[in-house]
Design a protein around this motif. Sequence first.
Motif, short mmCIF file in Angstrom:
data_model
loop_
_atom_site.label_atom_id
_atom_site.label_comp_id
_atom_site.label_asym_id
_atom_site.label_seq_id
_atom_site.Cartn_x
_atom_site.Cartn_y
_atom_site.Cartn_z
N ASP A 1 -3.27 0.34 16.27
CA ASP A 1 -2.60 -0.70 17.05
C ASP A 1 -1.76 -1.57 16.14
O ASP A 1 -2.00 -1.64 14.94
N PRO A 2 -0.78 -2.27 16.71
CA PRO A 2 0.04 -3.18 15.91
C PRO A 2 -0.84 -4.19 15.17
O PRO A 2 -1.86 -4.63 15.70
N GLY A 3 -0.42 -4.50 13.95
CA GLY A 3 -1.16 -5.48 13.18
C GLY A 3 -2.25 -4.88 12.31
O GLY A 3 -2.87 -5.58 11.52
N GLN A 4 -2.48 -3.56 12.45
CA GLN A 4 -3.52 -2.93 11.64
C GLN A 4 -2.94 -2.33 10.37
O GLN A 4 -1.81 -1.84 10.36
N CYS A 5 -3.75 -2.35 9.32
CA CYS A 5 -3.37 -1.72 8.07
C CYS A 5 -4.48 -0.74 7.69
O CYS A 5 -5.60 -1.14 7.43
N TRP A 6 -4.15 0.56 7.72
CA TRP A 6 -5.15 1.61 7.52
C TRP A 6 -5.05 2.21 6.12
O TRP A 6 -3.96 2.41 5.60
N ALA A 7 -6.21 2.51 5.56
CA ALA A 7 -6.26 3.29 4.32
C ALA A 7 -6.78 4.68 4.67
O ALA A 7 -7.73 4.81 5.42
N LEU A 8 -6.10 5.71 4.17
CA LEU A 8 -6.59 7.09 4.33
C LEU A 8 -7.16 7.51 2.99
O LEU A 8 -6.45 7.57 1.99
N LEU A 9 -8.47 7.74 2.98
CA LEU A 9 -9.18 8.00 1.73
C LEU A 9 -9.84 9.36 1.75
O LEU A 9 -10.22 9.86 2.82
N GLY A 10 -9.98 9.95 0.58
CA GLY A 10 -10.67 11.22 0.47
C GLY A 10 -10.42 11.83 -0.89
O GLY A 10 -9.46 11.46 -1.56
N ARG A 11 -11.28 12.78 -1.26
CA ARG A 11 -11.13 13.35 -2.60
C ARG A 11 -9.91 14.26 -2.66
O ARG A 11 -9.32 14.59 -1.63
N PRO B 1 8.16 0.94 13.95
CA PRO B 1 6.92 0.22 14.24
C PRO B 1 5.72 0.80 13.47
O PRO B 1 4.86 0.06 13.03
N LEU B 2 5.70 2.15 13.33
CA LEU B 2 4.58 2.77 12.64
C LEU B 2 5.07 3.36 11.31
O LEU B 2 6.10 4.03 11.26
N ASN B 3 4.31 3.08 10.25
CA ASN B 3 4.70 3.55 8.92
C ASN B 3 3.55 4.30 8.28
O ASN B 3 2.45 3.76 8.15
N CYS C 1 5.33 -4.55 7.37
CA CYS C 1 4.83 -3.44 8.21
C CYS C 1 3.53 -3.75 8.93
O CYS C 1 2.96 -2.88 9.58
N VAL C 2 3.00 -4.95 8.75
CA VAL C 2 1.75 -5.27 9.42
C VAL C 2 1.94 -6.60 10.14
O VAL C 2 1.82 -7.65 9.54
N ASP C 3 2.30 -6.51 11.41
CA ASP C 3 2.40 -7.74 12.19
C ASP C 3 2.26 -7.40 13.68
O ASP C 3 1.77 -6.32 14.00
N LEU D 1 0.58 0.10 9.73
CA LEU D 1 0.79 0.97 8.58
C LEU D 1 -0.48 1.72 8.23
O LEU D 1 -1.59 1.21 8.42
N LEU D 2 -0.29 2.97 7.78
CA LEU D 2 -1.40 3.75 7.27
C LEU D 2 -0.97 4.32 5.94
O LEU D 2 0.14 4.85 5.82
N MET D 3 -1.80 4.15 4.90
CA MET D 3 -1.39 4.69 3.61
C MET D 3 -2.53 5.44 2.92
O MET D 3 -3.70 5.08 3.05
N VAL D 4 -2.14 6.49 2.22
CA VAL D 4 -3.08 7.22 1.39
C VAL D 4 -3.21 6.45 0.09
O VAL D 4 -2.20 6.14 -0.54
N VAL D 5 -4.43 6.08 -0.28
CA VAL D 5 -4.63 5.42 -1.57
C VAL D 5 -5.83 6.04 -2.28
O VAL D 5 -6.74 6.57 -1.65
N HIS D 6 -5.81 5.95 -3.58
CA HIS D 6 -6.93 6.45 -4.37
C HIS D 6 -7.77 5.32 -4.93
O HIS D 6 -8.90 5.51 -5.33
N ASP D 7 -7.16 4.11 -4.99
CA ASP D 7 -7.87 2.99 -5.59
C ASP D 7 -8.70 2.31 -4.49
O ASP D 7 -8.16 1.69 -3.57
N LEU D 8 -10.04 2.44 -4.59
CA LEU D 8 -10.92 1.90 -3.55
C LEU D 8 -10.77 0.39 -3.42
O LEU D 8 -10.89 -0.16 -2.32
N ASN D 9 -10.47 -0.29 -4.52
CA ASN D 9 -10.38 -1.74 -4.45
C ASN D 9 -9.11 -2.20 -3.76
O ASN D 9 -9.10 -3.25 -3.11
#
Lengths: 257, 325
Positions: A28-38, A160-162, A187-189, A194-202
């Motif tokens: 939904d709008p306003g959300q910022c997602w992290a896609l995580l995995g090995r 709207p979606l990134n 991108c978050v309002d 937004l959804l992004m692949v990241v490797h840094d858990l922090n």
Amino acid sequence: MSALLDVRDVDVAIGATRVCRGLRLRIDPGQCWALLGRNGAGKTTLLHRLAGLTSGGRGRVTLGGDDIASLQPRRRARRVAVLLQHSDRGFGASVLETVLSGRHPHLGRFAWEGADDLAIAERCIADTGLGALTGRALTTLSGGELRRVEIARLLAQSCPLNLLDEPLNHLDFGHQAAILRLLRERCVDRSHALLMVVHDLNIALRHCDHWLLLAGDGRWHAGRRDDLAAPELLSAAFGHPVMRIDTPAGAMLQPRL
Amino acid sequence: MPRRHRRLLLLAALAAIAGLAIALTHGSAAIPLADVARLLVSDDGSVHDRIIDELRLPRALSAFAIGALLALAGALIQVLLRNPLGDPYVLGVSGGAAAAVLGAMLLALPAAWYTPLAAAGALLSTLLVFGLTRRGDDWRSDRLLLTGVVVAAGWSALISFVLGIAPGERLPGMLFWLMGDLGDATRPGVPLLVLLVALPLALWRARDLNIATRGLLQAAALGVDTTRLRREIYFVGALLTAAAVSHAGAIGFVGLIVPHLVRRTGATDHRVLLPAAALAGGTLLLLADTAARTLISPMQLPVGVLTALLGVPMFLFLLHRRGAR
């Protein structure tokens, strides 16, 4: 209100390897997602499927209520912008020309970019700290500069979606922080997500409010960060021990190194 | 359109007009420019009039159109293969055409058959490469490149075989054809028509092509229907090349070099690159052909030799110029 992205019972596989089975999630709008995995869990493959770059397999992905597979490509590219993991330097196009290509889905067939497109591109170039490189050819840029050109291009696309595949690759920590701040801001309002692949858990812990965690065997976990940022879950998904440390600056996730 | 792009196109157009003027005034009989201009608009039935109307103008227009076709095809194929070594002949077009025409020459078929036979050979080879490349849905540019190169090698062997068994008196004609020759290109209608149809078609896709130079996945992400784009580039490129080859033989170098020359001037945007390459390719072949028929007249050289002799130093100069991008 319909979600920016609605994923229903989607199966994704790479050959015989399962990426996810019956994936369900809603952005939904306003959300910022992290896609995580090995490594090799299928994050990029899944991202391409969510972006409508690939199709097939079970399930349905809808973008603002429309089935992404039947959406005309140009209309799709006005609603979802993608940052690919790797980018090609092409045949010598300049930084400005490349960022302007983000306006492509908004322009008619024979149209040239207008003054407003140019203003958007120049603002995105300035925001990513590339103001001094506007006229330079991509072939002459460093890896980090090229990454920022791509991010500027994504912002110029104004969707709207990134969906971003490892946006922080090649960036030093100063630029990582600046780009994260910029992405959160743009991108978050109320109308963007937004959804992004990241490797840094922090980074995922600090900047993303929702997580999608791939276990690597077809199982997945999606939901609020606070429900998923558990050391046991992460240790199992990555096959490597992770512990949680409470510090005066907040919680930290520390893999054993 | 940015001003520097407009300037480049204007410059290329002026060069084309100058090239046409040089081609029409030079030859076995020198005809002053003023006379040429007068004879183009009004006929007086003189020898000069007939030289202009029946010999030089058709040949000059053929040369221009064929050069433009080759350069345009080269620009398109380089995007398709995303390889700067891309060349219109990679699709196997020239090999198929050459094998067909040389076979016809060996069998002493009438010369009127050469053009249709070349077109048939070119299309046959194009479909062969396309069919071999497009198995399943996996269409990678390196696979296309390798398939094209290998099929071309096959044609090349066949051509060598024909040359090997051909009687001595037919060899010069065969060699001229292989190197590319405009001696028989007296009907510019078809190449000009193909050019006038293909250029707007290519321009319709120009912005898609810009993005495709950075990868098909990137293009798809920006809303380009990449499967259709690839197919269109392939067949338009093959059609352009077949039209050129069937009229003038396998003229090398123009399709490879002209798009690079234009990119070196800073025009990487295909909305400018495509028309500028067509103009520059046409002009290059026009000048090369004028040189080919005047340098050692009354003997004529195959124009393919001249395109290389003119193109190589020009290209190397631009490639190594200081401050070039």
